[in-house]
Design a protein around this motif. Structure first.
Motif, short mmCIF file in Angstrom:
data_model
loop_
_atom_site.label_atom_id
_atom_site.label_comp_id
_atom_site.label_asym_id
_atom_site.label_seq_id
_atom_site.Cartn_x
_atom_site.Cartn_y
_atom_site.Cartn_z
N GLU A 41 -16.53 7.84 -22.65
CA GLU A 41 -16.29 6.68 -21.79
C GLU A 41 -17.45 5.69 -21.86
N GLU A 42 -18.67 6.22 -21.88
CA GLU A 42 -19.85 5.35 -21.98
C GLU A 42 -19.87 4.60 -23.31
N ILE A 62 -17.23 3.79 -25.12
CA ILE A 62 -16.19 2.76 -25.03
C ILE A 62 -16.70 1.57 -24.23
N ASP A 63 -17.37 1.84 -23.11
CA ASP A 63 -17.94 0.76 -22.29
C ASP A 63 -18.91 -0.10 -23.10
N LEU A 80 -8.27 6.85 -22.79
CA LEU A 80 -9.54 6.44 -22.17
C LEU A 80 -9.75 4.94 -22.30
N MET A 81 -9.35 4.38 -23.43
CA MET A 81 -9.47 2.93 -23.60
C MET A 81 -8.51 2.18 -22.66
N LYS A 119 -9.96 2.14 -19.23
CA LYS A 119 -11.00 1.12 -19.17
C LYS A 119 -10.39 -0.28 -19.03
N THR A 130 -11.38 4.96 -14.51
CA THR A 130 -12.11 5.96 -15.30
C THR A 130 -11.37 7.29 -15.20
#
Length: 199
Positions: free
Chosen positions: A114-115, A117-118, A177-178, A181, A186
């Motif tokens: 996730e980080e 992707i961010d 997950l995208m 986002k 989350t």
């Protein structure tokens, strides 16, 4: 639960306090037998304050109490692990923990993903980043990719190639997950929904 309060000669044992949900270690304190009993009866974690030389219930002035969920004693009988539900920050400095760490759920590599992707979205380099290029095309394209990956995993589930099935599963999870986002959510938000259903 047998606790050796006299092992160190001062009637105190160290107490490790852990958030029951996130598993984050919040603080270290000390209990004597009276603090231990009061914690069990009240359901709020109570320590023996060495500086004040008295019992001290965490949050008695700030309101940031620690609701008792479970207590365990270690193999030597001289250390207590207390699992809690914190009400607000634990440290007197106002931070979540006494080690200045944020108390949040950690899903291991999925949280790292996730980080990543961010950061890719923040960088916005659609020339070199697949994530950034997909986000540049908008939420409809991201949602479409999730749908495509879902169909592909269904197809692979009907065959006997475990490698292809697992790879499609990874693709589906990555694109989901995208999509989270893109929608402003989350993985922790999804877990919260699942936990509320479980209750």
């Amino acid at each position: 639960m047998t606790i050796d309060f006299n092992k160190n000669g001062d009637g105190l044992v160290p107490v490790i306090v852990q958030d029951n949900t996130t598993k984050t270690v919040l603080m270290l304190g000390y209990m004597n037998e009276e603090a231990f009993e009061k914690t069990k009866v009240s359901g709020l974690v109570t320590f023996f304050s060495r500086s004040k030389n008295r019992l001290w219930t965490k949050g008695e002035t700030s309101g940031n109490v620690l609701k008792l969920i479970d207590m365990k004693v270690d193999c030597d009988g001289d250390t207590i692990l207390v699992k809690v539900q914190p009400n607000g920050p634990t440290c007197h400095t106002g931070t979540d923990t006494c080690w200045y760490e944020e108390n949040k759920s950690d899903f291991g590599f999925l949280s790292r993903l996730e980080e990543i992707i961010d950061s890719r979205v923040a960088e916005g380099n659609s020339q070199s980043s697949y994530v950034a290029s997909l986000f540049a095309k908008g939420i409809n394209k991201i949602a479409q990719k999730v749908g495509e990956e879902a169909v592909e995993i269904v197809i692979e589930a009907k065959d006997n190639n475990d490698d292809l099935f697992l790879n499609e599963g990874a693709d589906l999870l990555f694109h989901y997950l995208m999509l989270l986002k893109a929608k402003g959510f989350t993985l922790e938000d999804v877990v919260s929904v699942l936990e509320s259903r479980h209750q």
